[in-house]
Design an enzyme around this catalytic site. Sequence first.
Site, PDB file in Angstrom:
ATOM      1  N   GLU A   4      -6.141  -8.002  -0.432  1.00 48.22           N
ATOM      2  CA  GLU A   4      -6.865  -7.370   1.076  1.00 48.22           C
ATOM      3  C   GLU A   4      -8.722  -7.394   0.827  1.00 48.22           C
ATOM      4  O   GLU A   4      -8.721  -6.561  -0.075  1.00 48.22           O
ATOM      5  CB  GLU A   4      -6.408  -6.118   1.917  1.00 48.22           C
ATOM      6  CG  GLU A   4      -5.165  -6.557   2.431  1.00 48.22           C
ATOM      7  CD  GLU A   4      -4.492  -5.318   3.461  1.00 48.22           C
ATOM      8  OE1 GLU A   4      -5.162  -4.819   3.519  1.00 48.22           O
ATOM      9  OE2 GLU A   4      -3.056  -5.460   2.886  1.00 48.22           O
ATOM     10  N   GLU A  15       0.345  -1.137  -0.031  1.00 44.50           N
ATOM     11  CA  GLU A  15      -0.136   0.236   0.050  1.00 44.50           C
ATOM     12  C   GLU A  15       0.623   1.246  -0.317  1.00 44.50           C
ATOM     13  O   GLU A  15       0.510   2.348   0.661  1.00 44.50           O
ATOM     14  CB  GLU A  15      -1.102   0.061   0.857  1.00 44.50           C
ATOM     15  CG  GLU A  15      -1.752  -1.344   1.087  1.00 44.50           C
ATOM     16  CD  GLU A  15      -3.696  -0.712   1.979  1.00 44.50           C
ATOM     17  OE1 GLU A  15      -4.675  -1.166   1.810  1.00 44.50           O
ATOM     18  OE2 GLU A  15      -2.800  -0.053   2.973  1.00 44.50           O
TER      19      GLU A  15
END
Length: 423
Positions: A316, A210
Amino acid sequence: MSINFPMHSAFLALVGLSFFRSVSSQFSPGFPYGSEKVRGVNLGGWLVLEPWITPSIFDNTGNPNIVDEWTFGQYYDRATATNVLQNHWNTWITQNDFANIAAAGLNHVRLPIGYWAFEVGSGEPYIQGQLPYLQNAVQWASQYGLKLIVDLHGAPGSQNGYDNSGQRMSYPTWQSNQTNIDRTDAIIKQIASMFAGQADVVPIIAPLNEPAGYYGSSVLTPLRQYYYDSYGNIRYPYGTSTQSNIVVLLHDAFQPLSYWSGFETPPNFQGVAMDTHIYQVFSNADVQMSWQSHINTACGTQSTLSSFDLWLMVGEWSPAITDCATYLNGRGNGARYDGSYPGSTYVGSCTGLTGSASTFSSSYKTFLRQFWEAQVISYEKSNGWLMWTWKTESADEWSYLAGLQNGWIPWSPTNLQYPTICG
């Protein structure tokens, strides 16, 4: 790293294409990503602390300024902090969890780890000791036939400023300092070297979780170069032209998949996959949606996910539909859903939507099952998925284990009650 093949350029020009095809055809990943679906779960909050996954660890410090693993090491008594961490590492995820993950019909685990497990710089307050547990995890994965993704979740300077990068800050600094990037490269080389011969158990290394690409070129320009460097470091870990069989899993940096179209694609690159994370809780608009709208939004991802030029997985996602879980938005921060987060407006009470499943209504648990299935069906239009996360202290709507125990997640991920929920 630069890759030099010991041959003359004229010879290379003559047979170059077939030579590279023969090299690339030898690439043999530890899992058939093109033909079998990844079905997995994240081991969140184990080797990288997250306040919302284990709030007790943070509450027990008695210090509201301890909001991440950096400040945990910085402000807490060193001996106490070390004991707390070692106890947590020994108990949060054990061999029994790997047995249960395999019994639940899953085939992958993604293991977040911070750079500080490998190297701590001068003045950095992190406490080390994670690596034996990484080795345990690999051993347990092998024992139960699971594939393990090593995911570098925190980089020097923080790549996103989130508490789950190790250091919460208002603006990330990883990308602004070449030393940070060089340190990260060295750690990826170390990880690649550790697992170069174990692609059957560790088939994937994810070089950065991320990164905050929404800040634009200041992040994306150094990130793209880092992704090229990571390809060399992971696919060529021996310092020679010999390739490993380990896949490089790149996070999309919160960019639309179209941004990455043509990036590190065959035939010039082999064994690259893209990771996208899909949540429906981190904006005011998300938490205001109706239950049916959450399902429709999940189903609406299918066309994008089904047509990308690399292997693609949703690394995710969660059946959560609120940000009500304690500390989800950071220790000391409230929730958008109940209006306690700055700049949010009240949607509803968090009571009965987070915490223990014993407080969940039967209609809410039925919805969680429907939403879980809608996401699984949709994300299998890509090469698969890994839910966040295996277990939590007190936020059962986020917990795969709690879902199994309370009936909104099936003990086989292909055992669907609502196979036509997306139409």
